[in-house]
Design an enzyme around this catalytic site. Structure first.
Site, PDB file in Angstrom:
ATOM      1  N   GLY A  10      62.404  69.171  10.884  1.00 42.35           N
ATOM      2  CA  GLY A  10      61.771  70.490  10.857  1.00 42.35           C
ATOM      3  C   GLY A  10      60.443  70.422  10.137  1.00 42.35           C
ATOM      4  N   LYS A 159      75.125  78.054   9.703  1.00 39.67           N
ATOM      5  CA  LYS A 159      74.597  77.499   8.447  1.00 39.67           C
ATOM      6  C   LYS A 159      75.734  77.220   7.459  1.00 39.67           C
ATOM      7  CE  LYS A 159      70.739  77.049   7.400  1.00 39.67           C
ATOM      8  NZ  LYS A 159      69.832  75.893   7.541  1.00 39.67           N
TER       9      LYS A 159
END
Length: 373
Positions: A10, A159
């Site tokens: 990312g 998550k």
């Protein structure tokens, strides 16, 4: 940590870029591998211009491509995993979010074991702890409370499950016989220059004569500046490689906040943008219980229409609870174990973000003028 190397996933994102910048200042670091699915040309150019002795390798690859991950992990000392899809409105299909956030993390953990990467830091979220209801009140919460989000919405669920996988992997035996060490960081809502959420908010307000939407009037949160979150990742990377600190960090999660004043999200946006003439909407807002049940009604409508039409409601119960709760957390555990002290004060963070908002306003006005001409 002589001659260590770091992979950041990312790396083209809001937080990932900040981590890359801080890593370039680390002594003994030989290589940074910046991995993302696609890099914007300006991000590639920014990385190319970095004034550093550290080798910066830009890699484009999919977090779901096991072979790509295995190649990216070869010879790496530490992985910092920030790649994720953030979606609280259900705009993105559930399976896509689960694949990227959970399966992608599992793929990366497996790649680390096969490539014998000894340390792994996961960028989690305060959302894995809740809030589970707008009635839930948490002030200066801490890790020992073991809070857990019970929403089935794909973002918090993915998550939460990914963090569980990361912490469960701590202590695994690597392919070369070494031991795998992991930890997880749970930042509060992250603000700062280049924030995609602030960008959307400001652009929307510009189209509404500078009026900021009222979405979180009832919240009390402790937002955290992006530079401070990035610094916590650097400290975690150092700590997991330090024989003295590592035993305290392994398998642990940490809330990452800073000294930004506790305030509503609406007040945060106002405080960051008022210098440029932005103001809060003074329209009447329904009481929170009514807003919550309105969100539920929209979800029911979406469910009933689903066989014939994919209706995505502008509000849902999870978003209303998330954005309108009293939900703040202390960074004392990170201070104790990681040596974390926020390097950027609220005043400096506010000024930097405000100046960036000013440049964003000028850019948007320039775009508008070009369209008119």
């Amino acid at each position: 940590m002589p001659g260590w190397s770091c992979l950041v996933t990312g790396a083209g994102g809001f937080l990932g870029q900040r981590i890359i910048h801080l890593l370039t200042q680390e002594e003994e670091l030989q290589e940074i591998r910046a991995l993302d699915k696609v890099f914007r040309p300006e991000t590639r150019e920014e990385f190319a211009k970095l004034q550093t002795k550290v080798k910066v390798t830009v890699l484009e690859g999919d977090i779901l491509d096991a072979q790509c991950l295995r190649r990216a992990c070869q010879g790496i000392s530490v992985v910092i995993h920030t790649a994720a899809i953030i979606d609280v409105l259900g705009v993105i299909p559930r399976q896509t979010i689960m694949d990227i956030n959970l399966k992608g993390t599992q793929n990366l953990l497996e790649a680390c074991v096969q490539a014998s990467v000894p340390a792994f830091i996961y960028t989690s979220s305060v959302d894995v702890a809740g809030p589970n209801s707008y009635k839930e009140i948490v002030v200066n919460g801490h890790e020992e409370e073991q809070r857990e989000n019970t929403w089935s919405d794909p973002y918090p669920y993915s998550k939460k499950m990914a963090e569980k996988a990361v912490l469960a992997a701590n202590g695994c035996i690597l392919k070369d016989g070494g031991t795998f060490h992991t930890c997880s960081l749970r930042p509060m809502y992250i603000y700062g220059e280049k924030s995609p959420f602030i960008t959307i908010t400001i652009i929307r307000a510009l189209k509404n004569n500078g009026t900021l939407d009222i979405l979180s009037k009832f919240s009390i949160a402790n937002p955290v500046y992006v530079g401070n979150v990035a610094w916590a990742h650097i400290l975690a990377a150092r700590g997991l490689q330090d024989p003295k600190k590592s035993p305290n960090i392994q398998g642990q999660f940490y809330y990452i906040s800073d000294d930004t004043p506790h305030q509503s999200y609406d007040d945060l946006y106002y405080n960051l943008s008022k210098k440029w003439g932005f103001h809060l909407d003074s329209s009447w807002i329904p009481p929170l219980p009514l807003l919550y049940w309105f969100g539920f009604l929209l979800e029911v409508v979406s469910f009933l229409l689903h066989p014939i039409y994919n209706y995505r409601p502008p509000l849902n119960r999870h978003m209303i609870a998330l954005s309108n709760s009293v939900f703040t957390f202390s960074y004392k555990k990170a201070q104790r174990d990681l040596g974390y002290e926020p390097p950027v004060s609220w005043e400096e963070a506010r000024e930097k973000t405000s100046e960036w908002i000013g440049s964003l306003v000028e850019q948007q006005k320039g775009t508008l003028n070009t369209k008119i001409q």
